[in-house]
Design an enzyme around this catalytic site. Sequence first.
Site, PDB file in Angstrom:
ATOM      1  N   ASP A   1       0.864  -1.250  -0.012  1.00  0.00           N
ATOM      2  CA  ASP A   1      -0.050   0.035  -0.025  1.00  0.00           C
ATOM      3  C   ASP A   1       0.806   1.111  -0.076  1.00  0.00           C
ATOM      4  OD1 ASP A   1      -3.070   1.076   0.951  1.00  0.00           O
ATOM      5  OD2 ASP A   1      -1.712   2.305   1.729  1.00  0.00           O
ATOM      6  N   ILE A   2       0.556   2.214  -0.871  1.00  0.00           N
ATOM      7  CA  ILE A   2       1.345   3.302  -0.791  1.00  0.00           C
ATOM      8  C   ILE A   2       1.099   4.249   0.272  1.00  0.00           C
ATOM      9  CG2 ILE A   2       1.705   5.588  -2.059  1.00  0.00           C
ATOM     10  CD1 ILE A   2       1.004   4.037  -4.500  1.00  0.00           C
TER      11      ILE A   2
ATOM     12  N   ASN B   1      -2.525  12.916  -2.766  1.00  0.00           N
ATOM     13  CA  ASN B   1      -3.521  13.196  -3.690  1.00  0.00           C
ATOM     14  C   ASN B   1      -4.046  14.615  -3.616  1.00  0.00           C
ATOM     15  OD1 ASN B   1      -3.439  11.540  -5.935  1.00  0.00           O
ATOM     16  ND2 ASN B   1      -5.158   9.937  -5.026  1.00  0.00           N
TER      17      ASN B   1
ATOM     18  N   ASP C   1      -1.939  10.053 -10.207  1.00  0.00           N
ATOM     19  CA  ASP C   1      -1.983   8.754 -11.272  1.00  0.00           C
ATOM     20  C   ASP C   1      -0.621   8.438 -11.879  1.00  0.00           C
ATOM     21  OD1 ASP C   1      -4.615   8.373 -11.004  1.00  0.00           O
ATOM     22  OD2 ASP C   1      -5.385   9.605 -12.878  1.00  0.00           O
TER      23      ASP C   1
ATOM     24  N   GLU D   1      -5.016   2.588  -4.138  1.00  0.00           N
ATOM     25  CA  GLU D   1      -3.489   2.434  -4.091  1.00  0.00           C
ATOM     26  C   GLU D   1      -2.573   1.012  -3.317  1.00  0.00           C
ATOM     27  OE1 GLU D   1      -4.726   4.485  -0.073  1.00  0.00           O
ATOM     28  OE2 GLU D   1      -5.664   4.136  -2.477  1.00  0.00           O
TER      29      GLU D   1
END
Length: 300
Positions: free
Chosen positions: A178-179, A186, A195, A221
């Site tokens: 997971d980011i 964002n 993106d 993500e």
Amino acid sequence: MTLEQESYKRIIENLHDGLYFVDKNRVITYWNKAAEEISGFSADEVVGKSCADNILTHVDSEGNSICKGRCPLAATIADGQPRETEVYMHHKAGHRIPVSVRVNTLTDNDGNIIGGVELFTDISSQAASALRVKELEKMALLDNLTQLPNRNYIESELEKRFEEKKRFDVPFGLLFMDIDHFKVFNDTHGHDVGDEVLKFVAETFTANARPFDLFGRWGGEEFLGIIRNVDGENLGMIGDRIRQLVGNSYIMHQDKKLHVTISIGATLVEENDTIDKIIKRADTLLYKSKESGRNCLTMG
């Protein structure tokens, strides 16, 4: 070299069909010009390598790999019987080429089998319509943004890995990734930049994956890596290498380097596991990494 040998060499070099020889261990010993043109791989890139290393990654019409376990060349070397089939060859540029394959043995002067020979013909013009259908099917299994396998593809691949574990006891592990702080990223930089981050993270996975592993986008993500034929130590090493590579990568935005990190949950398949069980376990381990400060890997 005699004139006869020179003539023979010139003939096979100028065939319109791809031709290659292998020894009994399926190490490629010869690769003609047509093989280079059809596959995109030069002789220097393949001679001395085993076709079992998935250089050309032949698959059948259903997308199943035939390089390990169902290779017609290996079968012919084993039993001496010639074979013909149609397969899809991996081109160096990334796409698939339908080829008609004919295989036979190579023998010494005493008739002993010392290897095999494969002649393959590009039949893409014959299979253009079928390939378009395959591409449409493929599109339904790929994430549009990252071009990674999507959730449906991942679940299908997991079913294959469980079947492989059941039949051949081949272990595999999961990396649930997971980011970190992606929502904040964002909100700060905008979804277009987000993106771009998703794409460069995906490209990091694919560029650094082993040929027989699979990385896909689980959703948002979140990403999932299916790592084949691995033990706990190697799974952790692979996961940590990916984590560090992502952390040391960046995109440029308004003359600034933008970095992200990932957190990872890593686990090996266990007896009596199901797809739901192993994913839930990996997900729980991922959140332990989040709770531990992020940008780390938790194994369990």
